[in-house]
Design an enzyme around this catalytic site. Structure first.
Site: not given
Ligand SMILES: NC(=O)C1=CN([C@@H]2O[C@H](COP(=O)(O)OP(=O)(O)OC[C@H]3O[C@@H](n4cnc5c(N)ncnc54)[C@H](OP(=O)(O)O)[C@@H]3O)[C@@H](O)[C@H]2O)C=CC1
Ligand SMILES: CC(=O)N[C@@H](CCC(=O)OP(=O)(O)O)C(=O)O
Length: 309
Positions: A115
């Site tokens: 992001c």
């Molecule tokens: N939040 C954000 O703004 C952003 C996030 N991301 C990236 O997206 C990815 C997901 O992040 P986010 O959605 O925030 O994380 P969350 O913690 O909200 O969700 C993670 C998901 O991964 C699942 N999970 C975790 N470990 C395992 C495993 N070993 N095997 C199978 N499933 C697993 C969890 O399952 P369960 O539901 O069973 O707990 C959950 O559904 C990360 O790599 C993050 O860096 C990228 C851009 C922005």
């Molecule tokens: C507020 C906050 O903790 N933000 C996350 C980044 C969110 C994100 O977009 O990182 P990924 O795309 O790598 O998931 C961090 O700084 O680690």
């Protein structure tokens, strides 16, 4: 023709948002595992049976999922940090450079941008490409994100009551630095100063620049013009006019929530010696799930904006 899609991590913060965007469409069929989503064999079958998979997992789990894919025709979009500077993967920021959209459309492995990097690369890459910021220039980026950026764990922490504002990344080793540096063409690691606020969603990414110190002392208009030119044909990246920007007294980080859009502003001082470049985006929209759906559309040969606003 219906395409089958599997979201690994369907119940996570990013996965859920992608699922909501895709479920509203009639041209895609989702493979949903529900309570079996942690079952390795169920995941292996889904990972190899879908036309496209979107990984919304922590980095290590994303790498494990990629290793489970044996079917060469499966297209993969990874939302984690695992492959964002891997040369074998295509960086999924369609507006980043001429031809990137086509490269994504032809790719089998696409890493979805972070992001913060989406805002930073969106602001800085065109200025490096135009020679306004030299590749060796020391660049700083300040940013604030809603707490959903930290996924389920940070959401739970902030919703249980946390401080109103938290500066972090204080070790100067944030996981997004390599990606921000690589995809702008900068040579020195970017100095990244992130913060998280006690609101759910939406972000501001800001790059302050001393124009007077840059080679040729470019004007505010030159900086703004380079961004306007870079995004002239972009559907989801908009450059606010200087007139629109100069009457603003503030920017709400929640201003584009629920959309796949990013808006770029160039705030200049009266003497034209300094600018504050600011990107506004939804960390869960253009910063994550919106971008993933945009990449999926491109990879499946569909309209780039299908299911997106
Ligand atoms: N939040 C954000 O703004 C952003 C996030 N991301 C990236 O997206 C990815 C997901 O992040 P986010 O959605 O925030 O994380 P969350 O913690 O909200 O969700 C993670 C998901 O991964 C699942 N999970 C975790 N470990 C395992 C495993 N070993 N095997 C199978 N499933 C697993 C969890 O399952 P369960 O539901 O069973 O707990 C959950 O559904 C990360 O790599 C993050 O860096 C990228 C851009 C922005
Ligand atoms: C507020 C906050 O903790 N933000 C996350 C980044 C969110 C994100 O977009 O990182 P990924 O795309 O790598 O998931 C961090 O700084 O680690």
């Amino acid at each position: 023709m219906t395409h089958t899609i599997f979201i690994d991590g369907e119940a996570g913060t990013t996965g859920l948002e992608i699922r909501e965007r895709l479920e509203a469409r009639g041209d895609l069929e989702l493979i949903l595992l529900g309570d079996r989503r942690r079952d390795v064999e169920a995941r292996r079958e889904a990972l190899n049976g879908a036309d496209a998979v979107i990984l919304c997992l922590p980095d290590d789990a994303a790498k494990e999922a990629v290793a489970m894919i044996e079917n060469p025709s499966v297209r993969v979009i990874d939302a984690s940090t695992a492959y964002r500077v891997d040369p074998a993967w295509t960086y999924g920021f369609a507006e980043m450079a001429p031809g990137q959209r086509e490269t994504i459309a032809a790719a089998t492995r696409v890493s979805n941008p972070g992001c913060y990097p989406t805002g930073f690369i969106g602001l800085v890459r065109p200025l490096v490409s135009a020679g306004i910021i030299p590749a060796g220039w020391p660049v700083t980026v300040n940013a604030v994100s809603g707490y959903s950026g930290g996924g389920k764990a940070m959401i739970a922490e902030f919703e249980a009551g946390a401080e109103p504002y938290r500066a972090y990344g204080l070790s100067l080793k944030h996981k997004h630095v390599p990606e921000m540096t690589r995809h702008t063409g900068l040579e020195r690691p970017v100095l990244f100063a992130p913060a998280v606020g006690a609101y759910r969603q939406g972000m501001l990414v800001e790059v302050p620049l001393h124009l007077g110190a840059l080679p040729g002392s470019p004007s505010v208009e030159v900086v703004h013009g380079a961004l306007v030119e870079a995004y002239a044909d972009a559907r989801f990246v908009e450059v606010a006019s200087l007139e629109e920007t100069e009457v603003l007294t503030g920017i709400d980080p929640e201003g584009l929530n629920g959309t796949n859009s990013m808006r770029l502003h160039v705030f200049g001082d009266r003497a034209g010696e300094q600018v504050r470049l600011v990107a506004l985006l939804d960390n869960l929209g253009k910063g994550a799930s919106g971008a993933a759906v945009q990449n999926l559309n491109l990879m499946l040969g569909l309209d780039e904006g299908a299911g997106l606003s």
